[in-house]
Design an enzyme around this catalytic site. Sequence first.
Site, PDB file in Angstrom:
ATOM      1  N   HIS A 367      -5.517 -12.917 -11.193  1.00  0.00           N
ATOM      2  CA  HIS A 367      -5.521 -11.789 -12.274  1.00  0.00           C
ATOM      3  C   HIS A 367      -6.355 -10.380 -11.213  1.00  0.00           C
ATOM      4  CE1 HIS A 367      -4.790 -14.797 -15.267  1.00  0.00           C
ATOM      5  NE2 HIS A 367      -5.898 -15.329 -14.722  1.00  0.00           N
ATOM      6  N   CYS A 368      -5.912 -10.555 -10.125  1.00  0.00           N
ATOM      7  CA  CYS A 368      -6.264  -9.576  -9.205  1.00  0.00           C
ATOM      8  C   CYS A 368      -7.813  -9.347  -9.406  1.00  0.00           C
ATOM      9  CB  CYS A 368      -5.603  -8.025  -9.595  1.00  0.00           C
ATOM     10  SG  CYS A 368      -3.917  -8.304  -9.003  1.00  0.00           S
ATOM     11  N   ALA A 369      -8.695 -10.365  -9.481  1.00  0.00           N
ATOM     12  CA  ALA A 369      -9.938 -10.245  -9.730  1.00  0.00           C
ATOM     13  C   ALA A 369     -10.608 -11.450  -9.167  1.00  0.00           C
ATOM     14  CB  ALA A 369     -10.555 -10.446 -11.128  1.00  0.00           C
TER      15      ALA A 369
END
Length: 410
Positions: A367-369
């Site tokens: 999740h781009c995290a």
Amino acid sequence: MTGLPLAAHFAAAPRLLDLRGEFPGVPADWAYLDAAATAQKPRAVVEAITRAYAQDYATVHRGVYSRSARMTDAYEAARQAAARFINGRADETIFVRGATEAINLVANSWGTANIGPGDRILLTRLEHHSNIVPWRMLADRQGAEIDVAPLTDDGRIDEEALIALIGPATRLVAVAHVSNVLGGVVNTRRISDAAHAVGAGLLLDGCPGGLRRSVDVSARGADFYCFSAHKLYGPTGLGVLWVRRDVMAGMPPWQGGGAMIDEVRFERVTYADGPQRFEAGTPHIVGAVGLHAAIDWVESVGIDAIDSHERALVAMARAGLDRLNSVRLFGPANSAGILSFAVGDVHPHDVATILDEGGVAIRAGHHCAQPLMQWLGVPATARASFCAHSSTADVDALVKGIERTMRIFG
Ligand SMILES: Cc1ncc(COP(=O)(O)O)c(C=O)c1O
């Protein structure tokens, strides 16, 4: 739980919305649970975009003919609608390509002018890469340092710890209004008071917060607020960056070209004032019209009604998944529209693939995290995110799909 649909176990649930019919791209038998990545579009938005291209299309700001003047009015009306939506002013509202570009704009313009060697930028452990990478690049360029605020055990920003990290060298605090992975919501007023007390600015990444909460930028004490239209039921390729007026006045331009100038000579260029200074080139004209239609649509439903609807569905999904032995739920119990989870040691991609076979679309990945994944101790999670057209049938389909995943993986 067997026999009864989940909603039957929630006698006291708030009245749910019934908006599936307004989304031509979401058939009744498809559970689209990836709204935190991008929202499907209501018919009103699709029609506004079609009309803008098929009937009203022309450039803005430059044409002297009447259609261009009308398109300019529509484009500027969209800016006013976007400003009003977050309780800001139109002359504080810059159109950009999305939240990612908004944060890069702030880093390159304001950041370069205001952050120097030894200065500190305060982020949190749950930020999206869009709210980490531009600051890492700026810090490397300017010789600044990055501090990272920790999370509480249930995955919310630890506000006390964050405030304790704000010191005299802090120039900017940049935090997600709502976590795109865990759905926790931050209390920004206290953070902004602490940041302003040392002369630091506050940037709120409103992706996907702007979609989930009514936002009053001045009450939140923000200096910068940004969101992407495509997460708010609008088109891709357009975002909003709100910048407090006195802050914007001191910001140098970051991209050069047409539309952002006052006067151009080879020896010297002077720049437009206000948002235009940051909108070089022909803008996403139809995107702005689409965003306006999306805001009108959200306001006609009521953002707080959408928020309660999403929270009720997340609570049902939590309850349904919590009863399944090997499901691990991440994030705070009252998350806003978003639920991340793991199913035993099944890879989230396999979970998502099996759910897809049953007509349920969720997101699986980091999740781009990535820093948040490290904190959770997993490489990836499965994430279901709910929105205005989600229904209790979607929750049932999700839970059934997870039961099937567990059967397949034994
Ligand atoms: C919290 C958060 N910030 C920023 C972004 C970046 O938005 P965009 O890709 O539309 O620029 C996203 C998108 O997923 C997000 O969830």
